[in-house]
Design a protein around this motif. Structure first.
Motif, PDB file in Angstrom:
ATOM      1  N   GLN A 170     118.560  -3.595  99.080  1.00  0.00           N
ATOM      2  CA  GLN A 170     118.390  -4.860  98.369  1.00  0.00           C
ATOM      3  C   GLN A 170     118.500  -4.692  96.861  1.00  0.00           C
ATOM      4  O   GLN A 170     118.903  -5.611  96.158  1.00  0.00           O
ATOM      5  N   LYS A 171     118.156  -3.509  96.363  1.00  0.00           N
ATOM      6  CA  LYS A 171     118.186  -3.279  94.910  1.00  0.00           C
ATOM      7  C   LYS A 171     118.831  -1.927  94.608  1.00  0.00           C
ATOM      8  O   LYS A 171     118.146  -0.948  94.284  1.00  0.00           O
ATOM      9  N   PRO A 172     120.171  -1.862  94.727  1.00  0.00           N
ATOM     10  CA  PRO A 172     120.873  -0.593  94.449  1.00  0.00           C
ATOM     11  C   PRO A 172     120.560  -0.093  93.038  1.00  0.00           C
ATOM     12  O   PRO A 172     120.477  -0.870  92.093  1.00  0.00           O
ATOM     13  N   GLY A 173     120.377   1.200  92.921  1.00  0.00           N
ATOM     14  CA  GLY A 173     120.107   1.797  91.632  1.00  0.00           C
ATOM     15  C   GLY A 173     118.637   1.910  91.289  1.00  0.00           C
ATOM     16  O   GLY A 173     118.245   2.751  90.485  1.00  0.00           O
ATOM     17  N   ARG A 174     117.807   1.061  91.893  1.00  0.00           N
ATOM     18  CA  ARG A 174     116.374   1.136  91.613  1.00  0.00           C
ATOM     19  C   ARG A 174     115.768   2.328  92.333  1.00  0.00           C
ATOM     20  O   ARG A 174     116.038   2.563  93.504  1.00  0.00           O
ATOM     21  N   VAL A 175     114.945   3.073  91.628  1.00  0.00           N
ATOM     22  CA  VAL A 175     114.296   4.248  92.214  1.00  0.00           C
ATOM     23  C   VAL A 175     112.949   3.848  92.816  1.00  0.00           C
ATOM     24  O   VAL A 175     112.128   3.203  92.150  1.00  0.00           O
ATOM     25  N   TYR A 176     112.752   4.220  94.076  1.00  0.00           N
ATOM     26  CA  TYR A 176     111.475   3.993  94.757  1.00  0.00           C
ATOM     27  C   TYR A 176     110.809   5.348  94.995  1.00  0.00           C
ATOM     28  O   TYR A 176     111.450   6.277  95.509  1.00  0.00           O
ATOM     29  N   SER A 177     109.558   5.459  94.650  1.00  0.00           N
ATOM     30  CA  SER A 177     108.812   6.685  94.933  1.00  0.00           C
ATOM     31  C   SER A 177     108.534   6.764  96.427  1.00  0.00           C
ATOM     32  O   SER A 177     108.620   5.765  97.157  1.00  0.00           O
TER      33      SER A 177
END
Length: 232
Positions: A170-177
């Motif tokens: 849903q949010k390419p490029g966003r980093v999730y821990s």
């Protein structure tokens, strides 16, 4: 409609305790005493969630889970066992289990884990209202039908794998821990199992990447977590 839970354990006393508790919680319960009967239930019954013991005669829970995943990739499964070794947890997760509980456990904890697994295995209605289809490269996710495809072929994902894929795509490029992905896909009650996300991501990569060692879609951000590649 009442949720149908399959309780698979070779010990009748344990089945009766869990069955009585789940009935009081409003669930319908089906029983099996070994892995072979568990496979038959998964194949012949409409089950919402299975509680599957590992140590059983004839066919153990890990063998049964392997066969069940060939029949139904989406059936939520919580493994139950008296063992506490990390290797058993990893084996169960690698084979597609959605959670793992070590005996003895409290019925309240069991109920909380079940609710969490059932919740994340259900389609995300709110997300579907915003964007019904997510397309990223060769991957397509239908949020209304709770399905994912790659090159038009169905991806057989477990509920946890599906949640992770949707979250990242849903949010390419966003980093999730790891902790963020754990909370989203499994719930805050699993904070102590942060590293289990690595196993779920590894399994997901095997299904969506041409070369899991050099992923195009699900990237590791070292020291931080994971992100979805900028696929259009």
């Amino acid at each position: 409609m009442r949720k149908i839970i399959a309780v698979v354990d070779d010990e009748e006393k344990i089945r009766e305790i869990i069955k009585s508790f789940l009935h009081n919680e409003g669930y319908e319960v089906l029983e099996a005493e070994d892995g072979k009967e568990a496979i038959e239930l998964a194949d012949q019954q409409a089950i919402d969630l299975m509680l599957l013991d590992i140590m059983m005669p004839n066919m153990d829970g890990l063998q049964a889970l392997r066969e069940i995943r060939l029949i139904n990739r989406k059936l939520p499964v919580i493994m139950l066992t008296a063992k506490s070794e990390e290797i058993d947890k990893l084996l169960g997760l690698e084979m597609g289990a959605d959670d793992y509980m070590t005996k003895p456990f409290s019925m309240r904890e069991l109920a909380a884990r079940m609710r969490a697994v059932l919740r994340r295995s259900a389609p995300d209605v709110e997300a579907a209202e915003v964007d019904e289809i997510i397309k990223r490269g060769d991957i397509e996710i239908n949020l209304n039908t709770y399905e994912a495809f790659i090159n038009g072929e169905t991806l057989n994902l477990t509920p946890t794998e599906y949640k992770i894929l949707v979250t990242l795509a849903q949010k390419p490029g966003r980093v999730y821990s790891r902790l963020q992905l754990l909370d989203i896909s499994m719930g805050e009650a699993f904070a102590n199992y942060e590293r289990s996300i690595d196993t779920h991501v590894s399994n997901l990569r095997k299904k969506v990447e041409k070369d899991p060692a050099h992923p195009e879609y699900i990237h590791t951000v070292y020291g931080m977590g994971y992100r979805f590649g900028d696929k259009k």
